[in-house]
Design an enzyme around this catalytic site. Structure first.
Site, mmCIF file in Angstrom:
data_model
loop_
_atom_site.group_PDB
_atom_site.id
_atom_site.type_symbol
_atom_site.label_atom_id
_atom_site.label_comp_id
_atom_site.label_asym_id
_atom_site.label_seq_id
_atom_site.Cartn_x
_atom_site.Cartn_y
_atom_site.Cartn_z
ATOM 1 C CG ASN A 10 -1.764 1.176 1.305
ATOM 2 O OD1 ASN A 10 -2.004 1.924 0.085
ATOM 3 N ND2 ASN A 10 -1.955 1.341 2.574
ATOM 4 C CE LYS B 41 -0.388 3.204 4.833
ATOM 5 N NZ LYS B 41 -0.059 3.003 5.954
ATOM 6 C CG HIS C 166 -5.931 1.743 5.190
ATOM 7 N ND1 HIS C 166 -5.009 2.400 6.065
ATOM 8 C CD2 HIS C 166 -4.681 1.361 4.632
ATOM 9 C CE1 HIS C 166 -4.537 2.781 6.495
ATOM 10 N NE2 HIS C 166 -4.277 1.354 5.469
ATOM 11 C CD GLU D 200 -2.740 5.665 6.747
ATOM 12 O OE1 GLU D 200 -2.721 5.436 5.407
ATOM 13 O OE2 GLU D 200 -1.939 4.772 7.658
ATOM 14 C CD GLU E 158 -4.363 -2.938 7.271
ATOM 15 O OE1 GLU E 158 -2.558 -3.040 6.698
ATOM 16 O OE2 GLU E 158 -4.740 -1.759 6.778
ATOM 17 N N GLY F 28 2.433 2.028 11.077
ATOM 18 C CA GLY F 28 3.496 3.471 11.028
ATOM 19 C C GLY F 28 4.189 3.449 12.350
ATOM 20 C CB SER G 257 5.372 -1.618 11.860
ATOM 21 O OG SER G 257 4.706 -0.429 12.565
HETATM 22 P P1 PGA Z 1 3.156 -0.035 7.983
HETATM 23 O O1 PGA Z 1 1.403 0.742 7.032
HETATM 24 O O2 PGA Z 1 3.192 -0.866 7.234
HETATM 25 O O3 PGA Z 1 3.653 1.232 7.162
HETATM 26 O O4 PGA Z 1 2.195 -0.328 9.235
HETATM 27 C C1 PGA Z 1 0.440 -0.676 6.998
HETATM 28 C C2 PGA Z 1 -1.175 -0.325 6.402
HETATM 29 O O5 PGA Z 1 -1.524 0.910 6.566
HETATM 30 O O6 PGA Z 1 -1.338 -0.781 5.813
#
Ligand code: PGA
Length: 250
Positions: free
Chosen positions: A9, A11, A95, A97, A167, A173, A213
């Site tokens: 992803n 982003k 997601h 976010e 997740e 993140g 992560s």
């Molecule tokens: P990350 O993000 O691996 O940077 O923690 C995962 C995601 O948001 O899908």
């Protein structure tokens, strides 16, 4: 046998040059040794050029979001048909976010799921609890409710188009990951909920990815768990070597 998937992803990262550069680096990797479907989710503006530059690569393209309407006066939005027309196969829906920053509700996400299925996309549907919910031991209830409200209007055969990405929001993140045991516990629970709502066949066939992560140094341990069928990778997917190492962790 469930499909094992590693999805990157991207982003809101990578302009066009950077996206093509990353794609070219990924195309040099030999993913054929891993029994894994490799998916990348670049920003909207780069979907078509990426599709045009895939050549004979087996990498699949995902969008990071989709609008629930067919067309019309929705300034700034991207319709299912637009995504179809540029070679997109997967869409990420829900997601954290999108849920947190853009206030996407379970009800809206359910509509997006319906719209995406109507256009025959495969869906990566994201669920996961926040830190306070985990601390209050509510994570099982939270993911169950997200599944019920976002997905359980689908029939058993429609569910075959859906991949679930668990997740935990506190791990996205942050550099913090769920332990492999924590991931296994909740993935197993998600599968049990699917069996109760649908049947054992749907539960056994649905790929459940872990996200939060995932890095080259922890992917192997997490992917080794019985109910973890791959990963949704954010930060580490922006580096071709790291992403390839994660793919090869299977
Ligand atoms: P990350 O993000 O691996 O940077 O923690 C995962 C995601 O948001 O899908």
């Amino acid at each position: 046998m469930r499909t094992q998937i590693v999805a990157g992803n991207w982003k809101m990262n990578c302009n066009l040059d950077e996206s093509l550069h990353l794609l070219n680096a990924l195309k040099l990797k030999d993913f054929s040794k891993a029994d894994v479907e490799v998916v990348i989710a670049p920003p909207f503006t780069n979907l078509y050029p990426i599709h045009q530059n895939l050549n004979d690569s087996s990498i699949k393209i995902s969008a990071q979001n989709i609008n629930e309407n067919e067309e019309g006066a929705y300034t700034g939005e991207i319709s299912p048909d637009m995504l179809k027309s540029v070679g997109v196969e997967y869409v990420i829906i829900g997601h954290s976010e999108r849920r947190a920053i853009y206030n996407e509700s379970d009800e809206l996400l359910a509509k997006k799921v319906t719209a995406a299925l109507k256009h025959d996309f495969k869906i990566m549907f994201c669920i996961g609890e926040m830190l306070d919910q985990r601390k209050a031991d509510k994570h099982f209830d939270v993911v169950k409710e997200q599944l019920e409200k976002g997905l359980f209007h689908l029939s058993a055969s429609e569910m075959k188009q859906v991949v679930i990405a668990y997740e935990p929001v506190w791990a996205i993140g942050t550099g913090e990951t769920a332990s492999p045991e924590q991931a296994q516990d909740i993935h197993q629970y998600i599968r049990q909920v699917l069996a109760e709502q649908y049947n054992q066949d749907v539960a056994d066939q649905t790929s459940i990815l872990y996200g939060g992560s995932v890095k080259p140094n922890n992917a192997r341990e997490i992917f080794a768990k019985k109910d973890v069928d791959g990963g949704l990778i954010g930060g580490a997917s922006l580096d071709a070597d790291s992403f390839a190492e994660i793919v090869m962790s299977f």
